[in-house]
Write a protein that holds these residues in place. Structure first.
Motif, PDB file in Angstrom:
ATOM      1  N   CYS A  88       0.928  -0.911  -0.083  1.00 18.33           N
ATOM      2  CA  CYS A  88       0.066  -0.069  -0.146  1.00 18.33           C
ATOM      3  C   CYS A  88       0.763   1.415  -0.007  1.00 18.33           C
ATOM      4  O   CYS A  88       2.203   1.044   0.158  1.00 18.33           O
ATOM      5  CB  CYS A  88      -0.769   0.046   1.350  1.00 18.33           C
ATOM      6  N   PRO A  92       1.491  -0.763   6.333  1.00 17.72           N
ATOM      7  CA  PRO A  92       0.059  -1.225   6.562  1.00 17.72           C
ATOM      8  C   PRO A  92      -0.557  -0.541   7.750  1.00 17.72           C
ATOM      9  O   PRO A  92      -1.914  -0.388   7.498  1.00 17.72           O
ATOM     10  CB  PRO A  92       0.361  -2.842   7.084  1.00 17.72           C
ATOM     11  N   CYS A  96      -4.314   3.346   6.710  1.00 14.64           N
ATOM     12  CA  CYS A  96      -5.502   2.641   6.361  1.00 14.64           C
ATOM     13  C   CYS A  96      -6.688   3.352   7.051  1.00 14.64           C
ATOM     14  O   CYS A  96      -6.502   3.758   8.121  1.00 14.64           O
ATOM     15  CB  CYS A  96      -5.329   1.332   6.862  1.00 14.64           C
ATOM     16  N   ARG A 120      -4.209  -5.292   8.298  1.00 15.45           N
ATOM     17  CA  ARG A 120      -3.443  -5.228   7.117  1.00 15.45           C
ATOM     18  C   ARG A 120      -1.829  -5.504   7.705  1.00 15.45           C
ATOM     19  O   ARG A 120      -1.070  -6.080   7.005  1.00 15.45           O
ATOM     20  CB  ARG A 120      -3.375  -3.801   6.699  1.00 15.45           C
ATOM     21  N   ASP A 123      -1.808  -9.103   7.622  1.00 15.82           N
ATOM     22  CA  ASP A 123      -1.643  -9.619   6.061  1.00 15.82           C
ATOM     23  C   ASP A 123      -0.189  -9.480   5.667  1.00 15.82           C
ATOM     24  O   ASP A 123       0.346 -10.335   4.935  1.00 15.82           O
ATOM     25  CB  ASP A 123      -2.675  -9.053   5.343  1.00 15.82           C
TER      26      ASP A 123
END
Length: 180
Positions: A88, A92, A96, A120, A123
């Motif tokens: 991203c 992370p 967000c 996130r 992940d």
């Protein structure tokens, strides 16, 4: 996103030092962002949400200290910000849920943002555990993904408890003046 950025983001993390630098950056940015959000909520007298963000900052700080302990004695590489292998635009836990953040946000909305951020992070660590060629890094990343999953579950529990005490959001009597 440029092709070069996509290539960096999809290239696996290959060493323990590289992984620990990513983990430290992720956790430090998380602490910083949660503290910023807490201060903003306090400035707007949204104390309940400020306290939630402080709790999240404390969890991230504890995680950062654990990563720092694991990094003791390991030569960590210097990685410029544009060479981090995030999937991203930022780390992370940093970028967000930005559009969901507002000074009148409810505790449930704050928990949803925190849950997204923790998921996130989980992940990211799971991606490293899957793709890294180094077995030591895969093992550590698997452990850290499990820790982030515990955070996701904790926030799930907080969301359930918060939903039990749901109060309607108050009307904004002084909405932002949007020029357009």
């Amino acid at each position: 996103m440029s092709t070069a950025t996509n290539a960096r983001a999809t290239a696996p993390i290959v060493s323990i030092g590289e992984f620990l630098v990513h983990a430290l950056e992720l956790e430090h940015e998380s602490v910083e962002r949660y503290e910023e959000l807490a201060q903003s909520m306090e400035a707007h007298n949204n104390l309940k949400v400020a306290e939630l963000f402080r709790r999240m900052a404390a969890m991230s700080e504890a995680h950062a200290q654990e990563v720092q302990r694991r990094a003791a004695g390991i030569q960590l590489p210097q990685i410029p910000p544009w060479d981090f292998k995030w999937h991203c635009p930022g780390s992370p836990e940093m970028d967000c849920g930005q559009s969901r953040i507002g000074y009148m946000m409810t505790a449930i909305e704050a928990l949803e943002v925190a849950q997204l951020n923790e998921a996130r992070s989980r992940d990211f660590y799971a991606w490293v555990a899957k793709d890294c060629p180094d077995p030591l890094v895969r093992k550590l990343a698997t452990e850290m993904a499990a820790e982030e999953e515990e955070h996701v579950q904790l926030i799930d529990n907080w969301l359930c408890k918060a939903a039990e005490h749901l109060h309607p959001q108050p009307e904004d009597l002084d909405p932002p003046n949007i020029q357009g």
